[in-house]
Write a protein that holds these residues in place. Sequence first.
Motif, PDB file in Angstrom:
ATOM      1  N   SER A 215       0.831  -1.209   0.000  1.00 52.45           N
ATOM      2  CA  SER A 215       0.000   0.000   0.000  1.00 52.45           C
ATOM      3  C   SER A 215       0.863   1.255   0.000  1.00 52.45           C
ATOM      4  N   PHE A 216       1.940   1.246   0.798  1.00 52.42           N
ATOM      5  CA  PHE A 216       2.845   2.405   0.801  1.00 52.42           C
ATOM      6  C   PHE A 216       3.564   2.531  -0.534  1.00 52.42           C
ATOM      7  N   ALA A 220       3.448   5.701  -3.041  1.00 52.95           N
ATOM      8  CA  ALA A 220       4.635   6.340  -3.629  1.00 52.95           C
ATOM      9  C   ALA A 220       4.480   6.476  -5.140  1.00 52.95           C
ATOM     10  N   MET A 221       3.939   5.433  -5.791  1.00 47.23           N
ATOM     11  CA  MET A 221       3.691   5.523  -7.227  1.00 47.23           C
ATOM     12  C   MET A 221       2.729   6.661  -7.541  1.00 47.23           C
ATOM     13  N   GLY A 222       1.655   6.723  -6.754  1.00 49.45           N
ATOM     14  CA  GLY A 222       0.662   7.772  -6.978  1.00 49.45           C
ATOM     15  C   GLY A 222       1.227   9.161  -6.742  1.00 49.45           C
ATOM     16  N   THR A 223       2.089   9.306  -5.729  1.00 52.22           N
ATOM     17  CA  THR A 223       2.700  10.606  -5.455  1.00 52.22           C
ATOM     18  C   THR A 223       3.573  11.052  -6.622  1.00 52.22           C
ATOM     19  N   THR A 224       4.336  10.110  -7.188  1.00 50.67           N
ATOM     20  CA  THR A 224       5.186  10.435  -8.337  1.00 50.67           C
ATOM     21  C   THR A 224       4.337  10.894  -9.517  1.00 50.67           C
ATOM     22  N   LEU A 225       3.268  10.146  -9.803  1.00 49.20           N
ATOM     23  CA  LEU A 225       2.400  10.525 -10.913  1.00 49.20           C
ATOM     24  C   LEU A 225       1.700  11.858 -10.640  1.00 49.20           C
ATOM     25  N   PHE A 226       1.354  12.106  -9.369  1.00 52.76           N
ATOM     26  CA  PHE A 226       0.723  13.386  -9.033  1.00 52.76           C
ATOM     27  C   PHE A 226       1.663  14.549  -9.368  1.00 52.76           C
ATOM     28  N   LEU A 259      -5.982   2.117   4.508  1.00 55.23           N
ATOM     29  CA  LEU A 259      -5.680   0.689   4.658  1.00 55.23           C
ATOM     30  C   LEU A 259      -4.364   0.434   5.371  1.00 55.23           C
ATOM     31  N   CYS A 260      -3.491   1.440   5.428  1.00 60.42           N
ATOM     32  CA  CYS A 260      -2.160   1.192   5.992  1.00 60.42           C
ATOM     33  C   CYS A 260      -1.740   2.251   7.001  1.00 60.42           C
ATOM     34  N   ILE A 261      -2.690   3.068   7.451  1.00 64.46           N
ATOM     35  CA  ILE A 261      -2.339   4.160   8.360  1.00 64.46           C
ATOM     36  C   ILE A 261      -1.851   3.593   9.689  1.00 64.46           C
ATOM     37  N   ASN A 262      -0.659   3.989  10.073  1.00 62.46           N
ATOM     38  CA  ASN A 262      -0.002   3.405  11.238  1.00 62.46           C
ATOM     39  C   ASN A 262       0.068   4.375  12.401  1.00 62.46           C
ATOM     40  N   TRP A 263      -0.407   5.618  12.151  1.00 60.14           N
ATOM     41  CA  TRP A 263      -0.272   6.669  13.145  1.00 60.14           C
ATOM     42  C   TRP A 263      -1.644   7.257  13.462  1.00 60.14           C
ATOM     43  N   ARG A 264      -1.759   7.783  14.653  1.00 65.37           N
ATOM     44  CA  ARG A 264      -3.030   8.391  15.070  1.00 65.37           C
ATOM     45  C   ARG A 264      -3.073   9.838  14.567  1.00 65.37           C
ATOM     46  N   ILE A 265      -3.527  10.009  13.329  1.00 69.83           N
ATOM     47  CA  ILE A 265      -3.600  11.330  12.708  1.00 69.83           C
ATOM     48  C   ILE A 265      -4.918  12.015  13.050  1.00 69.83           C
ATOM     49  N   PHE A 266      -6.006  11.241  13.040  1.00 68.58           N
ATOM     50  CA  PHE A 266      -7.326  11.797  13.298  1.00 68.58           C
ATOM     51  C   PHE A 266      -7.652  11.666  14.785  1.00 68.58           C
ATOM     52  N   PRO A 267      -8.226  12.703  15.398  1.00 63.72           N
ATOM     53  CA  PRO A 267      -8.511  12.637  16.838  1.00 63.72           C
ATOM     54  C   PRO A 267      -9.571  11.607  17.192  1.00 63.72           C
ATOM     55  N   PHE A 401      -8.622  -2.423  -3.837  1.00 64.97           N
ATOM     56  CA  PHE A 401      -8.480  -1.144  -4.537  1.00 64.97           C
ATOM     57  C   PHE A 401      -7.020  -0.716  -4.752  1.00 64.97           C
ATOM     58  N   PRO A 402      -6.114  -0.915  -3.753  1.00 65.44           N
ATOM     59  CA  PRO A 402      -4.723  -0.515  -4.022  1.00 65.44           C
ATOM     60  C   PRO A 402      -4.141  -1.195  -5.255  1.00 65.44           C
ATOM     61  N   TYR A 403      -4.468  -2.494  -5.431  1.00 67.19           N
ATOM     62  CA  TYR A 403      -3.922  -3.195  -6.598  1.00 67.19           C
ATOM     63  C   TYR A 403      -4.573  -2.706  -7.887  1.00 67.19           C
ATOM     64  N   SER A 404      -5.872  -2.425  -7.827  1.00 67.96           N
ATOM     65  CA  SER A 404      -6.519  -1.888  -9.029  1.00 67.96           C
ATOM     66  C   SER A 404      -6.030  -0.465  -9.309  1.00 67.96           C
ATOM     67  N   ALA A 405      -5.681   0.291  -8.245  1.00 69.39           N
ATOM     68  CA  ALA A 405      -5.087   1.613  -8.457  1.00 69.39           C
ATOM     69  C   ALA A 405      -3.754   1.481  -9.187  1.00 69.39           C
TER      70      ALA A 405
END
Length: 653
Positions: A215-216, A220-226, A259-267, A401-405
């Motif tokens: 997923s990460f 990374a692929m999506g960030t590069t394309l963005f 799907l892969c969030i490892n940190w508590r970003i949202f309260p 979805f990540p694989y289809s992405a």
Amino acid sequence: MLENFISVLLYAIMDFRITKCIFSTFAFFIALQTAPFPAAADTNTESSPPATNISLSGPWKIILGDDRRYADPGLNVDSWDEINLPGNLIRYSKSKGKGVDGVLWIRKRIHVDKELSGEPMGLSLGRIGNADETFFNGEKVGSTGSFPPREHSMWNFPRHYMVPAKLIKYGEENVVAVRISYYIFGELLGNPEFLPYAEWKFDADMAHFLRITMSFFIIAMGTTLFIIFAIFYIRQPDETVYFYYALQLVVGFFVVFELCINWRIFPTTLLRFKVLALSWIALNVAHPIFLHRFYDLKRIWTERFLWTYLACAGFIAVFLVHRSNADFYFLLVTSLTMNIGLYNISCHISALYKKRPYSGMFSFFGIAVILGALHDGVVYLGKGFNADFHIGGYHFNDMYFPYSAMALYTGIALVLVSRSIDMTKRIEELNVNLEASVEERTGQLKDALKELESKNMLLSEMALRDGLTGLFNHAAIHDRLAAVMNESQRIGFSMCVAMLDLDNFKGLNDRYGHQLGDMILVKVAHIMKGELTGGNAPGDEGRLEIQESVIRAYDVAGRYGGDEFILGLPYCDEEKAVSIANRLRVCFEEIHFDDFPGVQVRGSFGIAVLSPERTCPEIKDLVALADIALYKSKACGKNRISVVHYFGGKDTI
């Protein structure tokens, strides 16, 4: 209609040959995600006891509420209810009137064979929504996520906890107890097992790689394309297809990151699920708008409806959804949004039928990402309805979805490469055509110049010459100038007519005699014919200190009468004409005669300019303008240059 459908189907099958290798790669990753991973076989030929995998599937004890004593292996749990796992936990909570939010415990007794004595083992519990703490014989062996009030869901993370050998009772009953926090998502999915360490380690590494690391990697692929498409859009803001593709990548980032969030970003988990829902909707809104521009499908009202739907969903999420009704909102938007996926497939089919550019290449990947999104939509519906959706033996539990992405990324990358190749070919073809056009135009200009030179030579032979100077006489110069003017107006270049009058020539004649006057006229004529290109020659009676010809080969010169001369200057604008006149004036000043040391030759010039955009009906009009300019030079003190432009009846000096 049937024939059209068959033709589209055949076209898609033919294009499939191009992409089947990539499809096989995606299928391989999906197969890896769903398949069990046994440890490698022992190549030792000596007999050894087989590895013992203890399945944890089946009945578990369950109780709602939270009490640390529930981890005690000696606790009597006969009063607890039973539930079959893997499966949904919220359905049990609802049956007890507790809703979709809370904490529960599950317990299971397992027997560990004595043959495994002294060997550490591991718990593979699959995926648990949302957070868990796991105990083995009363000792905590691991946890994933966090519980309220600082809740953090890690529902897609596989749970793998190593159990040290000192905690295991070999040949006896052992107790596995799991404390679980649930909210909307509440389940234990996968294939829970208690494994020998080697098999457990392999299963843990592979599961983490496929579900989290991949997923990460896809992010990374999506960030590069963005970044690439953002640059494209900044450089070409009119190409909105780049903007909507980049927008898909932005909102898709949140969907995959969920799907892969490892940190508590949202309260809170509620806010996190709102962001997930709105990102999912925005992705499904941006994708068809991108397809409209990519395939050039004019569907303005459809796009307005999609934006309205996104705005309504956002308003409801921000102002109307709270913790107690979030599950209903989640189910509603998932059900409605999945219909957009079906519309997206129709866009690809329409593009294939209409044979839009790159539709054969991109539609395969586009449909793949839509099917992946629809599949995950069914998974989310199953979580929301607390149901186990399945077709035959296949259960909708895993997120694809990540694989289809990744398929979408690959498809658009192929299109970019194809477009780049096509653009390079077009540029090469344009260069070849441009070179051919330049060569052709150059040839035409050369031919025109040769034709002009040929006509100059022909007219020179036919024209009458002035007996003294050898220049064209009054009648001949008019014909020559007319020919030059007609050629200039036909081809489209500027030309000038320059009139020259020698200053104080009559006074020189009266003072020194006509012999000197004739010598001056001959010397001036030589200069205007470009015949004098050096200093004194033996026998010359005058000195001329010039080093190069002032008059060009295609300029024409004539004696207009007495001490008046006239020049026709083709391919010449005002600046060039003034330059030529100045050089002639300097040359005249350098004329000296040994027998007449005090004689100085000076000349006044009048120049008439005919621009390419102007049409002069008769050469006499241009000559008359040059004469007017000459008169101006005489009136202003002589030995100077005046210029007049032809404007078709309204002349400006």
